[in-house]
Design an enzyme around this catalytic site. Structure first.
Site, mmCIF file in Angstrom:
data_model
loop_
_atom_site.group_PDB
_atom_site.id
_atom_site.type_symbol
_atom_site.label_atom_id
_atom_site.label_comp_id
_atom_site.label_asym_id
_atom_site.label_seq_id
_atom_site.Cartn_x
_atom_site.Cartn_y
_atom_site.Cartn_z
ATOM 1 N N ASP A 169 1.508 48.383 -4.128
ATOM 2 C CA ASP A 169 2.136 49.398 -3.273
ATOM 3 C C ASP A 169 1.191 50.581 -3.028
ATOM 4 O O ASP A 169 1.513 51.745 -3.288
ATOM 5 C CB ASP A 169 3.444 49.899 -3.904
ATOM 6 C CG ASP A 169 4.594 49.857 -2.901
ATOM 7 O OD1 ASP A 169 4.392 49.354 -1.779
ATOM 8 O OD2 ASP A 169 5.694 50.331 -3.238
ATOM 9 N N SER A 176 0.038 52.578 -6.274
ATOM 10 C CA SER A 176 0.281 53.773 -5.462
ATOM 11 C C SER A 176 -1.030 54.509 -5.190
ATOM 12 O O SER A 176 -1.934 53.951 -4.567
ATOM 13 C CB SER A 176 1.319 54.654 -6.170
ATOM 14 O OG SER A 176 1.818 55.637 -5.307
ATOM 15 N N HIS A 223 9.394 51.382 -5.141
ATOM 16 C CA HIS A 223 8.042 51.843 -5.462
ATOM 17 C C HIS A 223 7.842 52.099 -6.964
ATOM 18 O O HIS A 223 6.904 51.598 -7.572
ATOM 19 C CB HIS A 223 7.751 53.111 -4.651
ATOM 20 C CG HIS A 223 6.336 53.589 -4.777
ATOM 21 N ND1 HIS A 223 5.263 52.846 -4.331
ATOM 22 C CD2 HIS A 223 5.820 54.738 -5.295
ATOM 23 C CE1 HIS A 223 4.137 53.524 -4.568
ATOM 24 N NE2 HIS A 223 4.447 54.667 -5.153
#
Length: 386
Positions: free
Chosen positions: A255, A232, A310
């Site tokens: 991600d 992330s 996620h």
């Protein structure tokens, strides 16, 4: 109450040990959890996943927006342990282990990716999972020089609507996320410098009381084989770290939240990146940034693991389904162990290729082309609208 967070042990040939490392008495120091191949020993203690109760408060604040949930979260996951040997003795390696610096996502901390870090260490890597001090960790602390004192650095939420604002508008140089991602990338570089110092025989005075002597790493690291990885906000941190430090030979971005990286920097990313995305997180803008990187570097790869969400790329994937759904909404349809296997095998194949490792990870090369169960090449953005 049974353990609510059952993390899987590493699947590789090595037992895994771990320890915490804090360097320096100011915010400019470093705090990280180190995962490494270790010698098996009977009765080894396993560390708690929540290192201290304060982290439960921070996590409750971040995930639920309510600090009062801290006690409930503490009851649910406070006693969970990571299946590694705490302060276990390093397994010697004459040719030296390759090194991975790992950067966490927003509102998490150094143990939040223990499953992927353990998995990589079990295949013969030393993995340094940073705890960032840019206010992006659920909470963190440092120890000023006065004996016995601690200073905590709380999580600071990005104001609601700001995330969307950044996606839509040109980057403002003074924006907090822009500054944060640079601070985080600098911490990745400082971590590499720490290990370079240890390899060169410089003592790193330990701030935390512990039994593990960092100098044992001196002849057991191969610092010509170093990669950077993250999830992330940590994924984009890893990409930026490639720009700041050429010794990072490649990056693995789970991600990646791509918006904080100014467009100016995309052409400067010198090394290949493996982007491993979940099914529904990426925006068209973020996907376009990934594609622009892959168009400039023929070795960059983008794949998406279907049936994943996620938050499922962190250890929270191993929460019971009901608890996960309560906190994050729908959980992915793919079994979290299967998702971890796909992610780690793709990462290992990529690391072997770009760190020039003499291992058997090439058997998983097809994953890098998005070939395999639950895997597709590229970013499937908008596939459902076709």
């Amino acid at each position: 109450m049974g353990a609510m967070l059952a993390l899987p042990p590493g699947q590789g040939p090595h037992q895994v040990g771990c320890t915490d490392v804090m360097v320096g008495h100011t915010r400019q120091g470093l705090f990280l959890r180190l995962f490494y191949p270790c010698l098996a020993r009977a009765g080894a203690a396993e560390p708690l996943w929540v290192p201290r109760p304060e982290y439960c408060g921070g996590l409750a604040d971040v995930t639920l927006g309510r600090r009062w949930c801290s006690a409930l979260l503490g009851m649910a996951i406070g006693s969970c342990r990571v299946p590694v040997s705490w302060n276990g003795p390093l397994k010697p390696c004459s040719r030296g282990y390759p090194l991975i610096i790992f950067s966490h996502g927003l509102g998490t901390f150094r143990t939040s990716y223990s499953s992927i870090c353990t998995e990589l260490a079990s295949w013969g890597f030393v993995v340094a999972a940073l705890e960032h001090r840019d206010h992006s960790a659920a909470t963190t602390y440092f120890c000023p020089a006065e004996a016995g004192t601690e200073e905590w650095i709380p999580f600071q939420r990005v104001p609601q609507g700001q995330k969307e604002f950044y996606f839509r508008n040109k980057q403002e140089l003074g924006s907090p996320c822009w500054l944060q991602v640079h601070q985080r990338a600098r911490e990745c570089v400082r971590a590499l410098r720490l290990f370079q110092g240890i390899a060169g025989g410089r003592a790193a005075p330990a701030i935390l009381p512990q039994d593990w002597d960092l100098s044992v790493l001196k002849d057991n690291l191969d610092l010509s084989k170093v990669a950077v990885m993250g999830h992330s906000f940590g994924g984009v941190t890893a990409v930026l770290a490639l720009v700041k430090e050429p010794r990072f030979r490649c990056a693995v971005a789970l991600d990646a939240w791509m918006f904080p990286l100014e467009n100016l920097l995309y052409p400067e990313v010198p090394s290949p990146v493996l982007f491993i995305n979940t099914e529904h997180f990426q925006s068209p803008e973020s996907a376009a940034k990934m594609r622009s990187l892959s168009s400039r570097n023929s070795q960059t790869r983008i794949v998406t693991v279907l049936g994943t969400v996620h938050e499922g790329q962190s250890d929270l994937a191993f929460l019971p389904g009901g608890l996960f759904s309560l906190i994050f909404g729908t959980r992915g349809s793919l079994d979290p162990r299967r998702a971890l296997t796909i992610t780690s095998r793709a990462a290992l194949a990529f690391l072997q290729r770009h760190l020039e490792l003499q291992e058997q990870f090439g058997q998983w090369d097809e994953l890098l082309e998005g070939v395999g169960d639950s895997l597709v090449p590229g970013v499937p953005f908008g596939r459902s609208h076709l």
